[in-house]
Scaffold this motif. Structure first.
Motif, PDB file in Angstrom:
ATOM      1  N   LEU A   1       7.379   8.417  -3.740  1.00 43.23           N
ATOM      2  CA  LEU A   1       7.659   8.043  -3.909  1.00 43.23           C
ATOM      3  C   LEU A   1       8.045   6.593  -4.600  1.00 43.23           C
ATOM      4  CD1 LEU A   1      10.874  10.230  -3.831  1.00 43.23           C
ATOM      5  CD2 LEU A   1       9.429  10.773  -5.496  1.00 43.23           C
ATOM      6  N   VAL A   2       7.468   5.608  -4.052  1.00 42.13           N
ATOM      7  CA  VAL A   2       6.662   4.195  -4.649  1.00 42.13           C
ATOM      8  C   VAL A   2       5.267   4.153  -4.548  1.00 42.13           C
ATOM      9  CG1 VAL A   2       8.790   3.247  -3.338  1.00 42.13           C
ATOM     10  CG2 VAL A   2       6.665   3.422  -2.461  1.00 42.13           C
ATOM     11  N   GLN A   3       5.099   2.373  -5.862  1.00 47.17           N
ATOM     12  CA  GLN A   3       3.618   2.825  -5.639  1.00 47.17           C
ATOM     13  C   GLN A   3       3.306   1.326  -4.854  1.00 47.17           C
ATOM     14  OE1 GLN A   3       2.573   2.912 -10.203  1.00 47.17           O
ATOM     15  NE2 GLN A   3       2.476   5.005 -10.012  1.00 47.17           N
ATOM     16  N   ARG A   4       2.036   0.544  -5.530  1.00 43.42           N
ATOM     17  CA  ARG A   4       1.884  -0.694  -4.758  1.00 43.42           C
ATOM     18  C   ARG A   4       2.365  -1.526  -5.659  1.00 43.42           C
ATOM     19  NH1 ARG A   4      -4.320  -3.410  -3.817  1.00 43.42           N
ATOM     20  NH2 ARG A   4      -3.869  -5.307  -3.540  1.00 43.42           N
ATOM     21  N   GLY A   5       3.491  -2.276  -4.976  1.00 47.02           N
ATOM     22  CA  GLY A   5       3.715  -3.738  -6.217  1.00 47.02           C
ATOM     23  C   GLY A   5       5.108  -3.980  -6.099  1.00 47.02           C
ATOM     24  N   ALA A   6       5.747  -2.303  -5.666  1.00 48.01           N
ATOM     25  CA  ALA A   6       7.117  -2.195  -6.167  1.00 48.01           C
ATOM     26  C   ALA A   6       7.930  -2.763  -5.080  1.00 48.01           C
ATOM     27  CB  ALA A   6       7.389  -0.527  -5.945  1.00 48.01           C
TER      28      ALA A   6
ATOM     29  N   VAL B   1       3.428   3.857   3.833  1.00 51.90           N
ATOM     30  CA  VAL B   1       3.613   3.244   3.168  1.00 51.90           C
ATOM     31  C   VAL B   1       3.935   1.261   3.727  1.00 51.90           C
ATOM     32  CG1 VAL B   1       5.840   2.226   1.415  1.00 51.90           C
ATOM     33  CG2 VAL B   1       5.437   4.513   1.678  1.00 51.90           C
ATOM     34  N   SER B   2       3.296   0.534   2.954  1.00 56.31           N
ATOM     35  CA  SER B   2       3.113  -0.274   4.168  1.00 56.31           C
ATOM     36  C   SER B   2       3.862  -1.735   3.680  1.00 56.31           C
ATOM     37  CB  SER B   2       2.079  -1.192   4.716  1.00 56.31           C
ATOM     38  OG  SER B   2       1.024  -0.225   5.111  1.00 56.31           O
ATOM     39  N   ILE B   3       5.012  -2.608   3.759  1.00 57.28           N
ATOM     40  CA  ILE B   3       5.886  -3.442   3.325  1.00 57.28           C
ATOM     41  C   ILE B   3       5.638  -4.557   4.019  1.00 57.28           C
ATOM     42  CG2 ILE B   3       8.547  -3.430   2.675  1.00 57.28           C
ATOM     43  CD1 ILE B   3       9.046  -0.632   3.041  1.00 57.28           C
ATOM     44  N   PHE B   4       5.420  -5.329   3.201  1.00 61.81           N
ATOM     45  CA  PHE B   4       5.373  -6.988   3.051  1.00 61.81           C
ATOM     46  C   PHE B   4       6.839  -7.510   3.097  1.00 61.81           C
ATOM     47  CE2 PHE B   4       4.390 -11.228   2.336  1.00 61.81           C
ATOM     48  CZ  PHE B   4       3.525 -12.225   3.697  1.00 61.81           C
TER      49      PHE B   4
ATOM     50  N   ALA C   1      16.616  -2.527   2.008  1.00 60.65           N
ATOM     51  CA  ALA C   1      16.271  -1.666   3.372  1.00 60.65           C
ATOM     52  C   ALA C   1      17.557  -0.663   3.320  1.00 60.65           C
ATOM     53  CB  ALA C   1      16.655  -2.548   4.123  1.00 60.65           C
ATOM     54  N   GLY C   2      17.416   0.991   4.376  1.00 64.41           N
ATOM     55  CA  GLY C   2      18.058   1.086   3.376  1.00 64.41           C
ATOM     56  C   GLY C   2      19.014   1.900   2.237  1.00 64.41           C
ATOM     57  N   GLU C   3      18.030   1.719   1.084  1.00 63.17           N
ATOM     58  CA  GLU C   3      18.193   2.132  -0.111  1.00 63.17           C
ATOM     59  C   GLU C   3      17.808   2.641  -1.200  1.00 63.17           C
ATOM     60  OE1 GLU C   3      20.455  -0.726  -2.451  1.00 63.17           O
ATOM     61  OE2 GLU C   3      22.052  -0.784  -0.341  1.00 63.17           O
ATOM     62  N   THR C   4      16.564   2.027  -1.105  1.00 61.14           N
ATOM     63  CA  THR C   4      15.236   2.389  -1.919  1.00 61.14           C
ATOM     64  C   THR C   4      14.152   3.770  -1.326  1.00 61.14           C
ATOM     65  OG1 THR C   4      15.181   0.179  -2.601  1.00 61.14           O
ATOM     66  CG2 THR C   4      13.047   2.426  -2.884  1.00 61.14           C
ATOM     67  N   VAL C   5      14.507   5.298  -2.316  1.00 56.34           N
ATOM     68  CA  VAL C   5      14.235   6.016  -1.209  1.00 56.34           C
ATOM     69  C   VAL C   5      12.704   5.759  -1.502  1.00 56.34           C
ATOM     70  CG1 VAL C   5      13.802   8.617  -1.610  1.00 56.34           C
ATOM     71  CG2 VAL C   5      16.262   7.522  -1.742  1.00 56.34           C
ATOM     72  N   ILE C   6      12.060   6.099  -0.680  1.00 54.90           N
ATOM     73  CA  ILE C   6      10.209   5.802  -0.696  1.00 54.90           C
ATOM     74  C   ILE C   6       9.106   7.063  -0.489  1.00 54.90           C
ATOM     75  CG2 ILE C   6      10.372   3.529   0.155  1.00 54.90           C
ATOM     76  CD1 ILE C   6       9.177   4.104   2.957  1.00 54.90           C
ATOM     77  N   ALA C   7      10.610   8.114  -0.016  1.00 55.30           N
ATOM     78  CA  ALA C   7       9.179   9.417   0.301  1.00 55.30           C
ATOM     79  C   ALA C   7      10.558  10.573   0.400  1.00 55.30           C
ATOM     80  CB  ALA C   7       8.607   9.476   1.863  1.00 55.30           C
ATOM     81  N   ARG C   8      10.027  11.962  -0.037  1.00 57.97           N
ATOM     82  CA  ARG C   8      11.399  12.913  -0.223  1.00 57.97           C
ATOM     83  C   ARG C   8      10.069  14.284  -0.096  1.00 57.97           C
ATOM     84  NH1 ARG C   8      16.231  14.127  -2.348  1.00 57.97           N
ATOM     85  NH2 ARG C   8      16.682  12.584  -3.544  1.00 57.97           N
ATOM     86  N   TRP C   9      11.220  14.734   1.571  1.00 58.42           N
ATOM     87  CA  TRP C   9      10.622  16.187   0.917  1.00 58.42           C
ATOM     88  C   TRP C   9      11.169  17.394   0.613  1.00 58.42           C
ATOM     89  CZ3 TRP C   9      10.600  13.357   5.674  1.00 58.42           C
ATOM     90  CH2 TRP C   9      10.054  13.980   6.759  1.00 58.42           C
TER      91      TRP C   9
ATOM     92  N   TYR D   1       0.972  -1.193   0.398  1.00 54.02           N
ATOM     93  CA  TYR D   1       0.498  -0.290  -0.214  1.00 54.02           C
ATOM     94  C   TYR D   1       1.437   0.946   0.235  1.00 54.02           C
ATOM     95  CZ  TYR D   1      -3.815   3.487   1.284  1.00 54.02           C
ATOM     96  OH  TYR D   1      -4.008   4.978   0.960  1.00 54.02           O
ATOM     97  N   ALA D   2       0.592   2.234  -1.029  1.00 54.69           N
ATOM     98  CA  ALA D   2       1.564   3.173  -1.000  1.00 54.69           C
ATOM     99  C   ALA D   2      -0.058   4.664  -0.949  1.00 54.69           C
ATOM    100  CB  ALA D   2       2.586   3.258  -1.949  1.00 54.69           C
ATOM    101  N   GLY D   3      -0.029   5.389   0.090  1.00 47.21           N
ATOM    102  CA  GLY D   3      -1.134   6.379  -0.539  1.00 47.21           C
ATOM    103  C   GLY D   3      -1.355   7.085   1.216  1.00 47.21           C
TER     104      GLY D   3
END
Length: 222
Positions: A198-203, A89-92, A207-215, A72-74
């Motif tokens: 900066l991510v969408q469902r299914g991406a 952002v929810s990560i499984f 950890a520690g590398e993928t940028v998921i959000a930005r100010w 989920y992302a939203g």
């Protein structure tokens, strides 16, 4: 470099018992086959180096706290997000993902709260507020404005223990190891509305590398 987290020791020892018993009984073939089990368990606790271990992280970015798949992302979901306005952002994490968790953002840990609970499947909506979990709240001042990131370790159907190795009041860095969850679980990250997801469902995220959000950009770096 990949190391094995210290939490592997007791679980690997238990997993090795069938192979040892087979060997003592003289069943060499069975012992060799069963020997794969402790190896698989040890690999679950693998702890690879990540880019954030070697670089200075931009103070405007929020990175993934876990390996896994974005489910989920939203906007913050009712019954899941903390009170107030948030983006989520929810990560499984499956049993095959690296389960060492990292801080999505650097700053001071304002809160670290453990809550006991159930062990529902981590991909269900209810798991976010019914399962065993630890909530962590980070705050950081950037250009005179305090930014807050809330994230949550949630164990699932297979995972029965959350391990958190940081405490309220500590200063942590973006991408720093903060603990782990055992055998399949979920991570939720909540950022304020002004941060862009900066991510969408299914991406798939790392950890520690993928940028998921930005100010919005600030002047200078941490």
């Amino acid at each position: 470099m990949v190391t094995i987290d210290r939490e592997a020791a007791p679980a690997t020892a238990v997993a090795a018992v069938p192979a040892v018993l087979a060997a003592l009984a003289g069943r060499r073939g069975a012992a060799l086959a069963l020997g794969a089990l402790p190896v698989a368990v040890a690999l679950f606790f693998r702890d690879p180096d990540r880019r954030s271990d070697r670089t200075t992280v931009d103070p405007d970015v929020v990175v993934s706290p876990a390996d896994g798949k974005v489910m989920y992302a939203g906007p913050g979901q009712d019954g899941v997000a903390p009170e107030g306005e948030w983006q989520q952002v929810s990560i499984f994490l499956s049993a095959f993902d690296v389960h060492v968790n990292r801080a999505p953002y650097g700053g001071r840990l304002r809160e670290v709260t453990y809550r006991p609970g159930k062990w529902l499947a981590a991909y269900t909506h209810e798991s976010a507020h019914l399962n065993e979990r630890t909530d962590l709240v980070i705050e950081r001042e950037v250009d005179g404005v305090t930014r807050v990131v809330h994230f949550r370790q949630i164990v699932g159907l297979m995972a029965r223990r959350v391990v958190t190795r940081v405490a309220a009041g500590e200063e942590i860095t973006t991408g720093q190891r903060i603990g782990l969850m055992k055998f399949g679980s979920r991570m939720d990250v909540f950022v304020p509305p002004e941060a862009e997801l900066l991510v969408q469902r299914g991406a798939r995220v790392v950890a520690g590398e993928t940028v998921i959000a930005r100010w919005p950009s600030t002047v200078g770096a941490a």
